[in-house]
Design an enzyme around this catalytic site. Sequence first.
Site, PDB file in Angstrom:
ATOM      1  N   ALA A  66       0.670  -1.093  -0.228  1.00  0.00           N
ATOM      2  CA  ALA A  66       0.002  -0.033   0.035  1.00  0.00           C
ATOM      3  C   ALA A  66       0.939   1.065  -0.144  1.00  0.00           C
ATOM      4  CB  ALA A  66      -0.922   0.083   1.273  1.00  0.00           C
ATOM      5  N   GLU A 134       4.384  -5.280   7.262  1.00  0.00           N
ATOM      6  CA  GLU A 134       3.406  -4.073   7.795  1.00  0.00           C
ATOM      7  C   GLU A 134       3.808  -3.819   9.374  1.00  0.00           C
ATOM      8  OE1 GLU A 134       2.270  -6.571   6.127  1.00  0.00           O
ATOM      9  OE2 GLU A 134       0.556  -5.518   4.609  1.00  0.00           O
TER      10      GLU A 134
END
Length: 260
Positions: A66, A134
């Site tokens: 992302a 992440e």
Amino acid sequence: MTWNNILLEKDGPVAVLTINRPKVLNALNEETLTELGQAIEQLGNDSEVRVVILTGAGEKAFVAGADIAHMQKLTPLEARGFARLGQKTFSSIENLSKPVIAAINGFALGGGCELAMACDIRVASENAKLGQPEVGLGLIAGFGGTQRLTRLVNPGLAKEILFTADIYDAATAQRIGLVNHVVPAADLLSFCKKMAGRIAAKGPVAVQLTKEAINDGLEMDLEKAFVHEADLFGVVFSTTDRDEGIAAFLEKRKADFAGK
Ligand code: HXC
């Protein structure tokens, strides 16, 4: 339709969809996710297309995750919406009525690894690197990764990958079942196109219902999944593809499926 961040090319029954933001290693922002969803919907409605290949522009990355710069500015509610947008877009790939092959041509990290996992088949180039970094950013995998990785490898391995944020080379990804094949970078697209061609030559409705049986069955108990499989087996008997496939076998010729 034309898009700012997505390229769509068709070669007969095979479509190649490319995430095209090479300057940021094809990182996914809202616009890219929205365009990807639109492209998937378009491909679903395109009766010429039987198989989709998904890849990233440039030689370095499939998708490096992302878009981190985009996420820096999000409020909690916006972040929730961003995660849901990615989840819905990736689910539209998983539920597309045609197989999707991920051609992983470099980094597939975070949301990029999650995108690859939403595809039906994963093929990596030798230089590919996969992982879920992440937690190193103080985030969690939010595009379906905590769920799809757990189903794809096993819960213990998925937890190790997600907790450590380690990055894996293509050979390791293949060993643990994260990718099906590893091929030289120069051969990646042709390898995927050949596989796509083999699938495209089969009965399209049968391939579609096989995908449905597998995906739906994963969410059912085994006996219900068997009944569902038998129901879909019945459905293929309503198709001309079934007539053609069986006739072609008995007449010792190649089947020419209409996808009906
Ligand atoms: C935004 C990114 C990006 C990303 C790379 N870039 N990854 N921009 N979001 N995910 C940008 C860099 O800032 C840089 O821009 C350019 O792309 C080239 O990257 P470099 O870092 O210079 O390349 P390199 O040194 O080769 O390193 C490659 C890399 C590194 C190891 C892949 O870029 C990296 O670690 N990227 C982040 C990977 C990551 O953590 N992904 C997970 C994100 S979180 P400039 O302007 O400097 O040239 C996520 C959450 C999903 O995905 C769930 C959301 C709900």
